[in-house]
Design a protein around this motif. Structure first.
Motif, PDB file in Angstrom:
ATOM      1  N   LEU A   1       0.830  -1.207   0.000  1.00  0.00           N
ATOM      2  CA  LEU A   1       0.000   0.000   0.000  1.00  0.00           C
ATOM      3  C   LEU A   1       0.862   1.254   0.000  1.00  0.00           C
ATOM      4  O   LEU A   1       0.580   2.208  -0.734  1.00  0.00           O
ATOM      5  CB  LEU A   1      -0.917  -0.005   1.222  1.00  0.00           C
ATOM      6  CG  LEU A   1      -2.157  -0.898   1.115  1.00  0.00           C
ATOM      7  CD1 LEU A   1      -2.786  -1.106   2.479  1.00  0.00           C
ATOM      8  CD2 LEU A   1      -3.172  -0.284   0.152  1.00  0.00           C
TER       9      LEU A   1
ATOM     10  N   ARG B   1      -5.892   2.329  -8.889  1.00  0.00           N
ATOM     11  CA  ARG B   1      -6.904   2.663  -7.893  1.00  0.00           C
ATOM     12  C   ARG B   1      -8.126   3.247  -8.589  1.00  0.00           C
ATOM     13  O   ARG B   1      -7.992   4.158  -9.419  1.00  0.00           O
ATOM     14  CB  ARG B   1      -6.334   3.682  -6.899  1.00  0.00           C
ATOM     15  CG  ARG B   1      -7.173   3.889  -5.644  1.00  0.00           C
ATOM     16  CD  ARG B   1      -6.467   4.851  -4.689  1.00  0.00           C
ATOM     17  NE  ARG B   1      -7.148   4.952  -3.427  1.00  0.00           N
ATOM     18  CZ  ARG B   1      -6.957   4.135  -2.411  1.00  0.00           C
ATOM     19  NH1 ARG B   1      -6.055   3.162  -2.526  1.00  0.00           N
ATOM     20  NH2 ARG B   1      -7.621   4.268  -1.281  1.00  0.00           N
TER      21      ARG B   1
ATOM     22  N   GLN C   1       2.464   1.635  -3.343  1.00  0.00           N
ATOM     23  CA  GLN C   1       1.492   1.638  -4.441  1.00  0.00           C
ATOM     24  C   GLN C   1       1.845   0.564  -5.472  1.00  0.00           C
ATOM     25  O   GLN C   1       1.919   0.816  -6.671  1.00  0.00           O
ATOM     26  CB  GLN C   1       1.425   3.029  -5.095  1.00  0.00           C
ATOM     27  CG  GLN C   1       0.965   4.123  -4.150  1.00  0.00           C
ATOM     28  CD  GLN C   1       0.852   5.463  -4.823  1.00  0.00           C
ATOM     29  OE1 GLN C   1       1.422   5.699  -5.895  1.00  0.00           O
ATOM     30  NE2 GLN C   1       0.120   6.372  -4.209  1.00  0.00           N
TER      31      GLN C   1
ATOM     32  N   GLY D   1      -6.610  -0.569   0.644  1.00  0.00           N
ATOM     33  CA  GLY D   1      -6.571  -0.099   2.017  1.00  0.00           C
ATOM     34  C   GLY D   1      -6.655  -1.248   3.002  1.00  0.00           C
ATOM     35  O   GLY D   1      -6.998  -2.382   2.646  1.00  0.00           O
TER      36      GLY D   1
ATOM     37  N   ASP E   1     -12.829   5.891  -1.794  1.00  0.00           N
ATOM     38  CA  ASP E   1     -12.607   6.326  -0.412  1.00  0.00           C
ATOM     39  C   ASP E   1     -12.791   5.118   0.494  1.00  0.00           C
ATOM     40  O   ASP E   1     -13.874   4.527   0.544  1.00  0.00           O
ATOM     41  CB  ASP E   1     -13.586   7.441  -0.026  1.00  0.00           C
ATOM     42  CG  ASP E   1     -13.393   7.899   1.405  1.00  0.00           C
ATOM     43  OD1 ASP E   1     -14.117   7.404   2.291  1.00  0.00           O
ATOM     44  OD2 ASP E   1     -12.512   8.751   1.636  1.00  0.00           O
ATOM     45  N   ILE E   2     -11.742   4.731   1.227  1.00  0.00           N
ATOM     46  CA  ILE E   2     -11.771   3.509   2.019  1.00  0.00           C
ATOM     47  C   ILE E   2     -12.818   3.593   3.133  1.00  0.00           C
ATOM     48  O   ILE E   2     -13.519   2.626   3.424  1.00  0.00           O
ATOM     49  CB  ILE E   2     -10.365   3.199   2.593  1.00  0.00           C
ATOM     50  CG1 ILE E   2     -10.362   1.855   3.349  1.00  0.00           C
ATOM     51  CG2 ILE E   2      -9.884   4.321   3.481  1.00  0.00           C
ATOM     52  CD1 ILE E   2     -10.563   0.668   2.486  1.00  0.00           C
TER      53      ILE E   2
END
Length: 343
Positions: free
Chosen positions: A145, A215, A148, A175, A220-221
């Motif tokens: 994470l 992504r 990336q 995430g 939005d996690i």
């Protein structure tokens, strides 16, 4: 305050690189004209910022410039330091860098002279009698994470399936979520693929791949997890039992049935002259309802469905047959154990 807005403006440019004045205005909730005035103020204060108009233009900091948080106030620093280094950060392998960052925060806020402040808030996320879960690959997931990068996973669908995990699959990590001490990885097969939740403790192996992770735009996690959790709760099997409960049973519902039991009592009907109230409880299936309600004995009376009442009656008769007849063989009582202090 304008000073706070100027700091936010610089941090936005430092984090995202070139941005249009219109995008900056949207982030800061001001007009485009205000953004240009703030850029002039920053330039006058010695911050190397420039703005270019026309196609491909935008606002940006000069290459190599790094903004130091010299304006961090002591109370702002204390807010950042109040948690110390939570256990979840240690599990991710980031405790060293977080400690170093906190040391810099203390220096920039002028707190170093007073020594390292004591941790004031401690997060103990797992519930009582439910420990955390070992996730051997957690630090690899966190590394992917941060960098990336894509991951190659081998995943077990069931916790007790240790024989042969599924074949390796590449995913784009989006995430990590810690839910009551249990870690979950949120990932998708590709940039536009279905987003999937993996229980980190069931990941048998993980490799960080060389190619960059894609992504989904606008993902939005926090928002995803909120929606996914609601859908997961709604998809679980629900077997509803309507009953009346005594005041003693109502007081125990939160401990016996968890948050759902406490909520059921809060939504219950009015009490009668004895304090009994009608309550609807949700279980995964009928047998689970019988086993859990049997422990409340005569403090509850099932109204529906009738099959639960019948099973409870059979259970009660079985208990009487086992322990009520002096001629029946009874198991020896278990050895006494030292009393455990309730928490």
């Amino acid at each position: 305050m304008r000073a706070d807005r100027l700091v936010r403006l610089v941090l936005l440019l430092q984090a995202r690189g070139q941005m249009t004045a219109r995008n900056l205005a949207g982030e800061l909730e001001v007009s485009v004209r205000t953004v240009y005035r703030d850029l002039d103020a920053l330039s006058a204060a010695g911050v190397p910022v420039r703005a270019e108009s026309g196609p491909g233009g935008g606002c940006q900091l000069l290459d190599g410039y790094s903004f130091a948080l010299r304006s961090l106030r002591p109370e702002e620093a204390e807010a950042l330091l109040i948690l110390g280094v939570p256990g979840a950060i240690r599990e991710l392998g980031l405790d060293g860098v977080v400690t170093a960052a906190q040391r810099q925060i203390r220096v920039t806020a002028g707190l170093e002279a007073g020594g390292q402040p004591a941790q004031l808030v401690h997060l103990d996320m797992p519930r009582w009698f439910r420990g955390g879960e070992d996730a051997p690959c957690l630090r690899i997931l966190a590394e992917a994470l941060r960098r990336q990068r894509r991951l190659a996973l081998r995943y077990r669908r069931a916790a007790d399936d240790q024989s042969r995990p599924a074949s390796e699959r590449p995913v784009n990590p989006l995430g990590l979520v810690n839910k009551a001490g249990i870690w979950y990885l949120v990932a998708c097969a590709d940039g536009g693929g279905k987003v999937t939740v993996y229980r980190a403790g069931r990941i048998a192996s993980a490799r960080v791949l060389a190619d960059r992770s894609e992504r989904p735009a606008g993902f939005d996690i926090g928002a995803f997890w909120k929606n996914w959790s609601a859908e997961f709760e709604a998809s679980r099997p629900r077997f509803l039992v309507r009953l009346t409960a005594s005041p003693a049973a109502q007081a125990a519902f939160g401990e016996v049935f968890g948050d759902g039991g406490a909520q059921a009592v809060a939504e219950a009907g009015p009490a009668d002259e004895r304090g009994w109230r009608e309550v609807t409880l949700s279980f995964e299936h009928e047998l689970a309802a019988v086993h859990r309600l049997a422990g409340l004995g005569g403090e509850v009376a099932v109204l529906a469905p009738a099959s639960v009442s019948e099973r409870l009656l059979l259970t009660a008769r079985g208990i009487l047959d086992r322990y009520g007849d002096p001629g029946s063989p009874c198991p020896a009582p278990p050895a006494a154990r030292p009393a455990r202090r309730r928490r």
